[in-house]
Design a protein around this motif. Structure first.
Motif, PDB file in Angstrom:
ATOM      1  N   ARG A  57       0.835  -1.214   0.000  1.00  0.00           N
ATOM      2  CA  ARG A  57       0.000   0.000   0.000  1.00  0.00           C
ATOM      3  C   ARG A  57       0.866   1.259   0.000  1.00  0.00           C
ATOM      4  N   LEU A  58       1.943   1.233   0.752  1.00  0.00           N
ATOM      5  CA  LEU A  58       2.842   2.384   0.821  1.00  0.00           C
ATOM      6  C   LEU A  58       3.466   2.664  -0.542  1.00  0.00           C
ATOM      7  N   ARG A  59       3.933   1.612  -1.191  1.00  0.00           N
ATOM      8  CA  ARG A  59       4.502   1.788  -2.537  1.00  0.00           C
ATOM      9  C   ARG A  59       3.471   2.349  -3.509  1.00  0.00           C
ATOM     10  N   GLU A  60       2.251   1.819  -3.449  1.00  0.00           N
ATOM     11  CA  GLU A  60       1.200   2.268  -4.378  1.00  0.00           C
ATOM     12  C   GLU A  60       0.906   3.753  -4.198  1.00  0.00           C
ATOM     13  N   LYS A  61       0.823   4.194  -2.936  1.00  0.00           N
ATOM     14  CA  LYS A  61       0.529   5.611  -2.682  1.00  0.00           C
ATOM     15  C   LYS A  61       1.663   6.507  -3.176  1.00  0.00           C
ATOM     16  N   LEU A  62       2.892   6.089  -2.909  1.00  0.00           N
ATOM     17  CA  LEU A  62       4.032   6.884  -3.369  1.00  0.00           C
ATOM     18  C   LEU A  62       4.121   6.884  -4.894  1.00  0.00           C
ATOM     19  N   ASN A  63       3.856   5.730  -5.504  1.00  0.00           N
ATOM     20  CA  ASN A  63       4.007   5.583  -6.948  1.00  0.00           C
ATOM     21  C   ASN A  63       3.049   6.479  -7.731  1.00  0.00           C
ATOM     22  N   LYS A  64       1.898   6.805  -7.133  1.00  0.00           N
ATOM     23  CA  LYS A  64       0.925   7.650  -7.829  1.00  0.00           C
ATOM     24  C   LYS A  64       1.486   9.028  -8.127  1.00  0.00           C
ATOM     25  N   VAL A  65       2.380   9.517  -7.285  1.00  0.00           N
ATOM     26  CA  VAL A  65       2.921  10.865  -7.496  1.00  0.00           C
ATOM     27  C   VAL A  65       4.428  10.872  -7.713  1.00  0.00           C
ATOM     28  N   SER A  66       5.101   9.786  -7.297  1.00  0.00           N
ATOM     29  CA  SER A  66       6.560   9.780  -7.390  1.00  0.00           C
ATOM     30  C   SER A  66       7.099   8.356  -7.501  1.00  0.00           C
ATOM     31  N   PRO A  67       7.161   7.830  -8.732  1.00  0.00           N
ATOM     32  CA  PRO A  67       7.736   6.485  -8.919  1.00  0.00           C
ATOM     33  C   PRO A  67       9.141   6.357  -8.354  1.00  0.00           C
ATOM     34  N   ASP A  68       9.910   7.440  -8.390  1.00  0.00           N
ATOM     35  CA  ASP A  68      11.276   7.388  -7.846  1.00  0.00           C
ATOM     36  C   ASP A  68      11.258   7.130  -6.348  1.00  0.00           C
ATOM     37  N   SER A  69      10.322   7.762  -5.633  1.00  0.00           N
ATOM     38  CA  SER A  69      10.211   7.536  -4.188  1.00  0.00           C
ATOM     39  C   SER A  69       9.753   6.114  -3.898  1.00  0.00           C
ATOM     40  N   ALA A  70       8.767   5.653  -4.664  1.00  0.00           N
ATOM     41  CA  ALA A  70       8.251   4.296  -4.463  1.00  0.00           C
ATOM     42  C   ALA A  70       9.356   3.259  -4.657  1.00  0.00           C
ATOM     43  N   ALA A  71      10.231   3.517  -5.630  1.00  0.00           N
ATOM     44  CA  ALA A  71      11.300   2.561  -5.948  1.00  0.00           C
ATOM     45  C   ALA A  71      12.357   2.480  -4.846  1.00  0.00           C
ATOM     46  N   MET A  72      12.355   3.470  -3.927  1.00  0.00           N
ATOM     47  CA  MET A  72      13.322   3.443  -2.831  1.00  0.00           C
ATOM     48  C   MET A  72      13.017   2.316  -1.847  1.00  0.00           C
ATOM     49  N   ILE A  73      11.746   1.936  -1.735  1.00  0.00           N
ATOM     50  CA  ILE A  73      11.380   0.847  -0.830  1.00  0.00           C
ATOM     51  C   ILE A  73      11.601  -0.462  -1.583  1.00  0.00           C
ATOM     52  N   THR A  74      12.677  -1.131  -1.261  1.00  0.00           N
ATOM     53  CA  THR A  74      13.074  -2.302  -2.038  1.00  0.00           C
ATOM     54  C   THR A  74      12.907  -3.585  -1.238  1.00  0.00           C
ATOM     55  N   THR A  75      12.573  -4.654  -1.967  1.00  0.00           N
ATOM     56  CA  THR A  75      12.456  -5.981  -1.377  1.00  0.00           C
ATOM     57  C   THR A  75      13.795  -6.696  -1.493  1.00  0.00           C
ATOM     58  N   VAL A  76      14.263  -7.215  -0.383  1.00  0.00           N
ATOM     59  CA  VAL A  76      15.478  -8.040  -0.394  1.00  0.00           C
ATOM     60  C   VAL A  76      14.997  -9.474  -0.252  1.00  0.00           C
ATOM     61  N   TRP A  77      14.982 -10.193  -1.341  1.00  0.00           N
ATOM     62  CA  TRP A  77      14.333 -11.498  -1.385  1.00  0.00           C
ATOM     63  C   TRP A  77      14.909 -12.459  -0.355  1.00  0.00           C
ATOM     64  N   GLY A  78      14.018 -13.120   0.363  1.00  0.00           N
ATOM     65  CA  GLY A  78      14.421 -14.071   1.385  1.00  0.00           C
ATOM     66  C   GLY A  78      14.810 -13.436   2.700  1.00  0.00           C
ATOM     67  N   VAL A  79      14.826 -12.086   2.735  1.00  0.00           N
ATOM     68  CA  VAL A  79      15.219 -11.399   3.975  1.00  0.00           C
ATOM     69  C   VAL A  79      14.110 -10.467   4.457  1.00  0.00           C
ATOM     70  N   GLY A  80      13.855  -9.396   3.691  1.00  0.00           N
ATOM     71  CA  GLY A  80      12.853  -8.425   4.119  1.00  0.00           C
ATOM     72  C   GLY A  80      12.846  -7.192   3.243  1.00  0.00           C
ATOM     73  N   TYR A  81      12.891  -6.013   3.874  1.00  0.00           N
ATOM     74  CA  TYR A  81      12.771  -4.756   3.130  1.00  0.00           C
ATOM     75  C   TYR A  81      13.794  -3.738   3.626  1.00  0.00           C
ATOM     76  N   LYS A  82      14.092  -2.770   2.737  1.00  0.00           N
ATOM     77  CA  LYS A  82      14.920  -1.637   3.144  1.00  0.00           C
ATOM     78  C   LYS A  82      14.511  -0.419   2.317  1.00  0.00           C
TER      79      LYS A  82
END
Length: 238
Positions: free
Chosen positions: A208-233
Motif C-alpha cells: 500500500r505504501l509503494r502504491e501511494k508513493l508511486n501515484k505521485v513519485s515512482p522514484d520515491s516508491a522505488a526506494m522501498i526495495t524488497t530483499v528477497w528471502g530477507v525483508g525490506y529496506k
C-alpha cells in the motif's frame, strides 16, 4: 492520553461480542461507543474522531471492507479488524483498503488488549496534528521528505496521505537508510508484536505504501526495495 484518542468505536452485529469487548476495554480505561451495522459505523466514524475503530468484517448492509474503504477516502483513523477463522481472503481485502491489523474470533482478552495498546501507542496526538516543524527531525532525500513533528510526507513535491501505521513503517525504514529489516523485525519494532504477528501484515502495508508513493513519485516508491528471502529496506539513490 487525549480524550479523542481514548475513545474506541466497537462495530459488530452481535451484541454479545460488543458487550465482551466493552468489558475488556473499559477495564483498561478506554471510553467505548458501539455500532451494530456498517451504515451506523460509517456515520459515526466520519462525524466524530476516535483513537481506534474495532470493525467486524461481516456486517449487515455495508460490510466492514466497504466501511473501511469509504473511511480511508477522508480519514486515517486506525482500524483493527475483527474476523472469524477461515476469513483469510477478507483479511487481505481489509488490509488492501487500509485496515491496520486484525484479531481473529474467538479472541482472548490478552490478545485484544495487546493489539489495541500497540496501535494506540503508535497513534499519539501528533499523528493528527500539524505542528511547528523542527528541521532536525526531518528526513530529507532527493524525492522524499518526512517531517516527523508534523507527520507529513512529501514525495516529489506532492503531500501523501498515509495511515498512522503506513507512516510509522516509512519513517522507521527511512531512519536507517540502506539497512535491511526482516519482516519479523518490522513486526516487532513497528507493530510492537513479538508473538501475535502475521508476516503478511508487513507485506500488505509495504504494498500500500509503494502504491501511494508511486501515484505521485515512482522514484520515491522505488526506494522501498524488497530483499528477497530477507525483508525490506529503504534504498538511497546513488
Amino acid at each position: 492520553m487525549s480524550e479523542q484518542l481514548n475513545r474506541i468505536l466497537v462495530v459488530d452485529d452481535e451484541e454479545r461480542i460488543r458487550r465482551l469487548l466493552r468489558m475488556y476495554l473499559e477495564k483498561e480505561g478506554y471510553e467505548i461507543e458501539e455500532a451494530e451495522d456498517g451504515e451506523t459505523a460509517l456515520r459515526k466514524a466520519l462525524a466524530d474522531d476516535y483513537g481506534l475503530i474495532m470493525l467486524d468484517l461481516m456486517l449487515p448492509g455495508i460490510d466492514g471492507i466497504e466501511v473501511c474503504n469509504r473511511l480511508r477516502q477522508s480519514k486515517s483513523t486506525p482500524v483493527l479488524m475483527l474476523t472469524a477463522k477461515g476469513e483469510e481472503v477478507n483479511r487481505v481485502q481489509g488490509f488492501e483498503v487500509g485496515a491496520d491489523d486484525y484479531v481473529v474470533k474467538p479472541f482472548s482478552p490478552r490478545e485484544v488488549i495487546y493489539r489495541v495498546k500497540a496501535i494506540m501507542r503508535r497513534s499519539s496526538a501528533t499523528a493528527y496534528l500539524s505542528q511547528e516543524n523542527n528541521s532536525s527531525n526531518n528526513i530529507v532525500f532527493p524525492n522524499l521528505i518526512i517531517e516527523h513533528d508534523a507527520h507529513r510526507v512529501t514525495a516529489s513535491g506532492h503531500e501523501i496521505s498515509l495511515t498512522p501505521k503506513e507512516y510509522e513503517l516509512l519513517h522507521f525504514l527511512a531512519s536507517s537508510p540502506d539497512k535491511v529489516f526482516s519482516r519479523e523485525e518490522l513486526l516487532k519494532d513497528v507493530w510492537n508484536y513479538e508473538f501475535f504477528g502475521d508476516l503478511r501484515t508487513v507485506d500488505t502495508h509495504v504494498k500500500r505504501l509503494r502504491e501511494k508513493l508511486n501515484k505521485v513519485s515512482p522514484d520515491s516508491a522505488a526506494m522501498i526495495t524488497t530483499v528477497w528471502g530477507v525483508g525490506y529496506k529503504l534504498e538511497v539513490p546513488k
